[in-house]
Design an enzyme around this catalytic site. Structure first.
Site, PDB file in Angstrom:
ATOM      1  N   PHE A  58       0.847  -1.191   0.000  1.00  0.00           N
ATOM      2  CA  PHE A  58       0.000   0.000   0.000  1.00  0.00           C
ATOM      3  C   PHE A  58       0.881   1.239   0.000  1.00  0.00           C
ATOM      4  O   PHE A  58       0.727   2.150   0.794  1.00  0.00           O
ATOM      5  CB  PHE A  58      -0.948  -0.035   1.213  1.00  0.00           C
ATOM      6  CG  PHE A  58      -2.187   0.796   1.030  1.00  0.00           C
ATOM      7  CD1 PHE A  58      -3.070   0.535  -0.016  1.00  0.00           C
ATOM      8  CD2 PHE A  58      -2.472   1.848   1.895  1.00  0.00           C
ATOM      9  CE1 PHE A  58      -4.217   1.312  -0.182  1.00  0.00           C
ATOM     10  CE2 PHE A  58      -3.613   2.620   1.741  1.00  0.00           C
ATOM     11  CZ  PHE A  58      -4.492   2.351   0.699  1.00  0.00           C
ATOM     12  N   LYS A  85      13.258  -3.171 -17.103  1.00  0.00           N
ATOM     13  CA  LYS A  85      12.104  -2.961 -17.994  1.00  0.00           C
ATOM     14  C   LYS A  85      12.447  -3.377 -19.420  1.00  0.00           C
ATOM     15  O   LYS A  85      11.615  -3.934 -20.140  1.00  0.00           O
ATOM     16  CB  LYS A  85      11.690  -1.488 -17.951  1.00  0.00           C
ATOM     17  CG  LYS A  85      11.101  -1.065 -16.601  1.00  0.00           C
ATOM     18  CD  LYS A  85      11.010   0.447 -16.498  1.00  0.00           C
ATOM     19  CE  LYS A  85      10.298   0.903 -15.247  1.00  0.00           C
ATOM     20  NZ  LYS A  85      10.435   2.350 -15.010  1.00  0.00           N
TER      21      LYS A  85
HETATM   22  N1  HSE Z   1      11.270   4.466 -10.447  1.00  0.00           N
HETATM   23  C1  HSE Z   1      10.508   4.202 -11.615  1.00  0.00           C
HETATM   24  C2  HSE Z   1      10.734   5.326 -12.594  1.00  0.00           C
HETATM   25  C3  HSE Z   1       9.068   4.069 -11.271  1.00  0.00           C
HETATM   26  O1  HSE Z   1      11.243   6.361 -12.186  1.00  0.00           O
HETATM   27  O2  HSE Z   1      10.434   5.183 -13.778  1.00  0.00           O
HETATM   28  C4  HSE Z   1       8.197   3.577 -12.386  1.00  0.00           C
HETATM   29  O3  HSE Z   1       8.581   2.303 -12.810  1.00  0.00           O
END
Ligand code: HSE
Length: 414
Positions: free
Chosen positions: A11, A196
């Site tokens: 949360f 990512k």
């Molecule tokens: N820390 C990550 C960013 C959060 O700044 O993109 C989103 O994935």
């Protein structure tokens, strides 16, 4: 799936963002049955009855048919996600580190147990890039996917470059606004973008690459000299993650700051916004832009997955079978700008053809070619030195046959 009964893990910024969104969305019926959190002493804006500290209250509750995992710790997230999938619960997660480290296994697990795992929120916040790569570009010949996929570092670069703030102040603000990871080194060191990118590679090309196989370099060592260099040339420095076809059988990927030209769509992507350019054979160039960090934008992607789970949406991973002959390679050369301190730095990079060299009283730079495979082997050493590298944006080239043969011969001699 009948009425959605959600068990929520975490949360924090995104969990609260999702909760807000669900509350404000009158047309969408989903009940958050329980929220599992870690810290029993933290003040929370909801009644205590919502919360539990025992994950079994969610994982062992047969009434809960959807697990939404939004915690920080990748190891704990892995346990929660795999347990839930094995128990037949659909899972929505935003945990890019956990996904990047275990994607191949998680894909197999979904097949074995027939339960879907959705994770649009893990890459580029509110931009639906995974769903697009899966569905829209299903049969397209993708040349490349390249983008700004870390909101925090883009926010810092914008504030420092365009507004003259200090790096430290901009980073602090990114943390206050809830964009940064708990350990912001993950953002500014290019590790978050790397995780990512590994997810994007799987959905763009059907290849599983591990984070340790992909080169990343961040913005931690940027100096005023680098900004000055970029400004004088009419360029901006952006932290880009990219995957591209090298030839018909190979794909390469890396995360590196890049000197971006004004005619590039990514030039105008500022602050916490993310931007992704997809270059494809038939669709040609397409550009996606949206907020890449923050509770509500990321929560909106989680909501989209929750909503998709109502009609049993799942990723098909069709490219895994379509692209069986494709392999991942680092045998390419990049053209880079290197700002360095002394000759030892130059030696470390083992630059090939050098097209520009400058040595001033305060700083030195060269523009030259470097092998991506070599960059990968010196990744840690690079991060510990007083130097900065950025791609010039020139197209990568496969390492020439002759060089590969020479390297192979050298290895035999050694
Ligand atoms: N820390 C990550 C960013 C959060 O700044 O993109 C989103 O994935």
């Amino acid at each position: 799936m009948n009425g959605l009964k959600i068990g929520l893990f975490g949360f924090g910024c995104v969990g609260q963002g999702l909760y807000d969104i669900l509350n404000q969305n009158e047309g969408f019926r989903a009940e958050v049955v329980k929220i599992c959190v870690k810290d029993p002493h933290k003040a929370r804006p909801l009644s205590d009855s919502y919360f539990t500290f025992d994950k079994e209250e969610i994982l062992g509750n047969p009434e809960i048919n959807l697990v939404v995992e939004l915690i920080n710790n990748a190891g704990e997230a892995y346990d929660i996600v795999t347990t839930a999938l094995k128990r037949g619960k659909t899972v929505v997660t935003a945990n890019k580190k956990m996904l990047a480290e275990h994607l191949e296994e998680l894909v197999a697990l979904q097949g074995e147990y027939g339960t879907p795992l959705l994770y649009e929120a893990s890459v580029c916040g509110s931009i639906p890039i995974i769903r697009n790569l899966e569905e829209y570009y299903d049969n397209e010949l993708l040349h490349s996917v390249c983008g700004i996929i870390n909101g925090s570092s883009n926010y810092i670069l914008s504030k420092v470059f365009s507004e003259g703030q200090t790096y430290t102040a901009a980073l602090k603000k990114a943390q206050e606004l809830g964009f940064a990871e708990t350990d912001p080194t993950l953002d500014v060191g290019g590790f978050d973008a790397l995780n990512k990118l590994c997810i994007l590679v799987a959905h763009a090309y059907g290849l599983f690459v591990k984070p340790e196989e992909v080169f990343n370099f961040g913005i931690q060592s940027l100096s005023a000299h680098d900004f000055q260099f970029a400004r004088e040339k009419g360029l901006k420095i952006k932290l880009l993650a990219q995957v591209q076809k090298v030839d018909s059988g190979t794909v390469t990927a890396f995360v590196i700051p890049q000197l971006v030209r004004p005619d590039d769509y990514l030039y105008n992507v500022e602050n916490e916004y993310n931007g992704v350019t997809v270059q494809a054979a038939f669709a040609d160039r397409q550009f996606f832009m949206g907020k890449g960090a923050g509770g509500h934008p990321t929560g909106s992607a989680v909501l989209s997955d929750i909503s998709a789970s109502r009609y049993a949406y799942r990723y098909e991973y069709r490219k895994l079978s379509q692209h069986k002959n494709l392999t991942y390679t680092t045998a390419v050369t990049l053209e880079i700008y290197l700002r360095y301190h002394d000759e030892a730095d130059l030696e470390l990079l083992q630059l090939g053809y050098i097209s520009e060299k400058y040595s001033g009283r305060n700083f030195h730079y060269v523009i030259g070619e470097v092998s991506l495979a070599h960059l990968l082997t010196i990744r840690e050493e690079l991060a510990s030195r007083d130097l900065f590298i950025a791609s010039t944006g020139r197209k990568v080239e496969p390492v020439r046959e002759k060089v590969l043969v020479e390297e192979a011969l050298l290895r035999q001699v050694m």
